[in-house]
Design an enzyme around this catalytic site. Structure first.
Site, PDB file in Angstrom:
ATOM      1  N   LEU A  57      41.082  35.044  50.038  1.00 39.96           N
ATOM      2  CA  LEU A  57      42.517  35.271  50.184  1.00 39.96           C
ATOM      3  C   LEU A  57      43.118  36.127  49.075  1.00 39.96           C
ATOM      4  O   LEU A  57      44.337  36.231  48.957  1.00 39.96           O
ATOM      5  CB  LEU A  57      43.248  33.926  50.276  1.00 39.96           C
ATOM      6  CG  LEU A  57      42.810  33.053  51.454  1.00 39.96           C
ATOM      7  CD1 LEU A  57      43.524  31.711  51.428  1.00 39.96           C
ATOM      8  CD2 LEU A  57      43.031  33.759  52.780  1.00 39.96           C
ATOM      9  N   HIS A 101      44.148  39.627  47.170  1.00 38.92           N
ATOM     10  CA  HIS A 101      44.635  40.924  47.644  1.00 38.92           C
ATOM     11  C   HIS A 101      43.822  42.063  47.042  1.00 38.92           C
ATOM     12  O   HIS A 101      43.450  42.005  45.868  1.00 38.92           O
ATOM     13  CB  HIS A 101      46.101  41.117  47.227  1.00 38.92           C
ATOM     14  CG  HIS A 101      47.036  40.166  47.884  1.00 38.92           C
ATOM     15  ND1 HIS A 101      47.233  38.892  47.427  1.00 38.92           N
ATOM     16  CD2 HIS A 101      47.823  40.306  48.973  1.00 38.92           C
ATOM     17  CE1 HIS A 101      48.112  38.280  48.200  1.00 38.92           C
ATOM     18  NE2 HIS A 101      48.490  39.117  49.152  1.00 38.92           N
ATOM     19  N   ASP A 131      20.658  36.722  34.365  1.00 37.93           N
ATOM     20  CA  ASP A 131      19.651  37.379  35.202  1.00 37.93           C
ATOM     21  C   ASP A 131      18.700  38.234  34.373  1.00 37.93           C
ATOM     22  O   ASP A 131      17.491  38.232  34.607  1.00 37.93           O
ATOM     23  CB  ASP A 131      20.333  38.236  36.269  1.00 37.93           C
ATOM     24  CG  ASP A 131      19.326  38.910  37.183  1.00 37.93           C
ATOM     25  OD1 ASP A 131      18.481  38.193  37.763  1.00 37.93           O
ATOM     26  OD2 ASP A 131      19.365  40.144  37.305  1.00 37.93           O
ATOM     27  N   MET A 173      42.333  36.600  39.101  1.00 35.96           N
ATOM     28  CA  MET A 173      41.068  36.441  39.812  1.00 35.96           C
ATOM     29  C   MET A 173      40.111  37.576  39.492  1.00 35.96           C
ATOM     30  O   MET A 173      38.898  37.368  39.384  1.00 35.96           O
ATOM     31  CB  MET A 173      41.287  36.328  41.316  1.00 35.96           C
ATOM     32  CG  MET A 173      41.993  35.048  41.735  1.00 35.96           C
ATOM     33  SD  MET A 173      41.270  33.535  41.054  1.00 35.96           S
ATOM     34  CE  MET A 173      39.605  33.632  41.661  1.00 35.96           C
ATOM     35  N   GLU A 174      40.627  38.783  39.330  1.00 40.07           N
ATOM     36  CA  GLU A 174      39.773  39.917  38.964  1.00 40.07           C
ATOM     37  C   GLU A 174      39.171  39.703  37.574  1.00 40.07           C
ATOM     38  O   GLU A 174      37.968  39.935  37.370  1.00 40.07           O
ATOM     39  CB  GLU A 174      40.578  41.219  39.025  1.00 40.07           C
ATOM     40  CG  GLU A 174      40.900  41.669  40.429  1.00 40.07           C
ATOM     41  CD  GLU A 174      41.990  40.871  41.137  1.00 40.07           C
ATOM     42  OE1 GLU A 174      42.160  41.077  42.348  1.00 40.07           O
ATOM     43  OE2 GLU A 174      42.681  40.044  40.501  1.00 40.07           O
TER      44      GLU A 174
END
Length: 160
Positions: free
Chosen positions: A74, A76, A127, A112-113
């Site tokens: 959700l 943007h 990793d 969120m970014e």
């Protein structure tokens, strides 16, 4: 507590930000990568067999910020103006603190970014090092700071 990602029937929806004023938004998030002191020395001296661990992690974090809407259902799609991924190494604690700062002139925040960038950079360190030490952990992904928009500024009190 009220959540704005649900309509009155409880269905998940993307928040409508079309009426919001665009402002400069900045957010910084962090993640911790814990490892042995020997592995941290190998990262610092460029002795990890896969190469420049922090250089690759920096690029992965930057790339991840741009992919956030593809990963978080959700969120943007935003036109990001600046992304920086930095690292603080704590040799005694066997820890790398990954910090991701994102800036954009937008109608919604960039938290969120920033969190996605910090998380993916930290996972990239894992990793690239798992062949040397499988006990590496990624912990404590969190928002440190945000500013812009009507909710104003937020700064995490690390003493909490």
């Amino acid at each position: 507590m009220e959540f704005n990602h649900f309509d009155i029937r409880g269905n998940a929806v993307m928040v409508d930000v079309s009426a919001k004023q665009a402002t400069m938004r900045t957010a910084t998030a962090a993640a911790e990568v814990r490892m042995s002191g020997e592995l941290l020395t190998a990262i610092r001296t460029g002795a990890v067999i896969k190469g420049d661990v922090l250089g690759v992690a920096r690029l992965a974090g930057i790339m991840a910020t741009k992919k956030t809407p593809e990963l978080i259902p959700l969120s943007h799609p935003l036109a990001l103006h600046s992304v920086a991924v930095d690292f603080e190494q704590d040799q005694a604690g066997g820890r790398i603190e990954v910090m991701c700062t994102v800036r954009a002139f937008e109608r919604t925040g960039v938290e969120m970014e920033a969190m996605t960038g910090a998380a993916v950079a930290a996972l990239t360190i894992y990793d690239m090092c798992k062949g040397s030490d499988k006990s590496v952990t990624v912990d404590n992904i969190r928002l440190l700071y945000k500013v812009g928009g009507k909710s104003g500024a937020y700064r995490r009190d690390e003493e909490r």
